[in-house]
Design an enzyme around this catalytic site. Structure first.
Site, PDB file in Angstrom:
ATOM      1  N   LYS A  13       0.838  -1.209   0.000  1.00  0.00           N
ATOM      2  CA  LYS A  13       0.000   0.000   0.000  1.00  0.00           C
ATOM      3  C   LYS A  13       0.878   1.266   0.000  1.00  0.00           C
ATOM      4  O   LYS A  13       0.629   2.188  -0.765  1.00  0.00           O
ATOM      5  CB  LYS A  13      -0.918   0.023   1.241  1.00  0.00           C
ATOM      6  N   ARG A  88      -9.751   0.976   8.440  1.00  0.00           N
ATOM      7  CA  ARG A  88      -9.167  -0.291   8.845  1.00  0.00           C
ATOM      8  C   ARG A  88     -10.193  -1.221   9.487  1.00  0.00           C
ATOM      9  O   ARG A  88      -9.894  -2.345   9.829  1.00  0.00           O
ATOM     10  CB  ARG A  88      -8.110   0.058   9.878  1.00  0.00           C
ATOM     11  N   ARG A 127      11.832  -5.872   5.230  1.00  0.00           N
ATOM     12  CA  ARG A 127      11.744  -4.406   5.087  1.00  0.00           C
ATOM     13  C   ARG A 127      12.731  -3.687   6.009  1.00  0.00           C
ATOM     14  O   ARG A 127      12.839  -4.003   7.196  1.00  0.00           O
ATOM     15  CB  ARG A 127      10.329  -3.932   5.406  1.00  0.00           C
ATOM     16  N   ARG A 163      11.582  -1.629  11.213  1.00  0.00           N
ATOM     17  CA  ARG A 163      10.440  -1.038  11.908  1.00  0.00           C
ATOM     18  C   ARG A 163      10.133  -1.863  13.151  1.00  0.00           C
ATOM     19  O   ARG A 163      10.199  -3.094  13.098  1.00  0.00           O
ATOM     20  CB  ARG A 163       9.237  -1.043  10.950  1.00  0.00           C
ATOM     21  N   ARG A 174      -0.520  -8.708  13.420  1.00  0.00           N
ATOM     22  CA  ARG A 174      -1.040  -7.735  12.447  1.00  0.00           C
ATOM     23  C   ARG A 174      -1.825  -8.444  11.352  1.00  0.00           C
ATOM     24  O   ARG A 174      -2.874  -7.967  10.911  1.00  0.00           O
ATOM     25  CB  ARG A 174       0.111  -6.924  11.839  1.00  0.00           C
TER      26      ARG A 174
END
Ligand code: AP5
Length: 261
Positions: A13, A88, A127, A163, A174
């Site tokens: 996204k 969300r 990431r 992160r 998540r």
């Protein structure tokens, strides 16, 4: 153009919002970035959000909606916006619908980015972002990309950090929260005739082409058949889906300072 990008954590996204923003000239509104900025500043709101974010849960609707309304009131959103990570859950989707109806600025489209479950996990574990300029890389899907240039902020090599919520346990939570709270939005937007679904696996630029086509952006042919009935869970491990296709970190993708950690 007023659009929502829907998708599981790691579905791209943020990456696609940044690319679309550069092409369409409309801002990205990422509630994740807004929340991370509040956490980094240590505001009262940030302190409240921090615990939920680190545990992989959703932050309270009141906090998120307040931040979103403030951001939407800024003048750069008048020509349109790309919503990344918002809404969300159903309560947020209803609130957004009411707010945009009052402003007479309804959504034009909602695009669901579909990615194989195992690829989501791979992307999130790989990431990294530069601690100085905030640019996002991936040491698994595009290894070595950070060495191709220097950090524009320091003139030295990028300093890669992970992160806080990209660790294994939080990623699992998540993804579970996405299934429970966010997936129902697919039916919500399908019922309103706004939903488009695209395959978001494979080369980043190819995904952008699919996205532009689904949105009917000039220069691309709108998908003749949007798979609005085909939205499904992130496919489970071993179910295929092209996740092995080569991909690369988009050069243009730069997270705002809020993405720094
Ligand atoms: P948020 O920041 O929104 O995170 P998320 O939804 O979990 O999404 P991500 O940022 O992890 O993934 P993405 O889809 O943007 O993927 P990306 O492009 O980075 O939210 C974080 C937290 O904040 C939430 O858990 C919650 O606590 C809170 N929060 C936020 N919004 C909220 C709300 N509305 N209500 C309540 N709480 C809220 O890509 C991932 C990686 O893959 C990158 O390394 C990228 O380079 C790579 N990549 C991207 N595309 C490709 C490709 N095609 N091929 C290979 N690699 C790729």
């Amino acid at each position: 153009m007023r659009i929502v990008l829907l998708g599981a954590p790691g579905s791209g996204k943020g990456t696609q919002s940044q690319l679309l923003m550069a092409r369409a000239g409309i801002p990205q509104i990422s509630t994740g970035d807004l929340l991370r900025a509040a956490v980094a500043k240590g505001t009262e709101l940030g302190l409240k959000a921090k615990e939920a974010m680190e545990a992989g849960r959703l932050v309270d609707d009141d906090i998120v909606l307040g931040m979103f309304r403030e951001r939407l009131a800024e003048p750069d959103t008048r020509r349109g916006f790309i919503l990344d990570g918002f809404p969300r859950n159903l309560a947020q989707a209803h609130a957004l619908e009411r707010l945009l109806a009052a402003l007479k600025q309804p959504l034009d489209a909602v695009v669901q980015l579909e990615v194989d479950y195992s690829e989501l996990v791979r992307r999130l574990s790989g990431r990294r972002s530069c601690a100085d300029c905030g640019r996002v890389f991936n040491v698994l899907t595009a290894p070595g990309a950070a060495a191709h240039d220097l950090c524009p902020k320091t003139g030295a090599a990028h300093r890669l950090v992970q992160r806080a919520d990209d660790n294994e346990a939080t990623v699992r939570e998540r993804l579970r929260v996405y299934e429970e709270k966010t997936r129902p939005l697919i039916d919500f937007y399908r019922a309103r005739g706004l939903l488009r679904v695209i395959d978001a696996a494979g080369d980043v630029n190819e995904v952008t082409r699919r996205l532009m086509k689904a949105l009917g952006v000039p220069g691309t042919r709108r998908a003749s058949k949007t798979r609005s009935g085909a939205a499904s869970k992130p496919k489970k491990k071993g179910s295929g889906g092209g996740s092995k296709a080569k991909s690369r970190t988009p050069r243009a993708r730069r997270r705002p300072a809020a993405r720094r950690r």
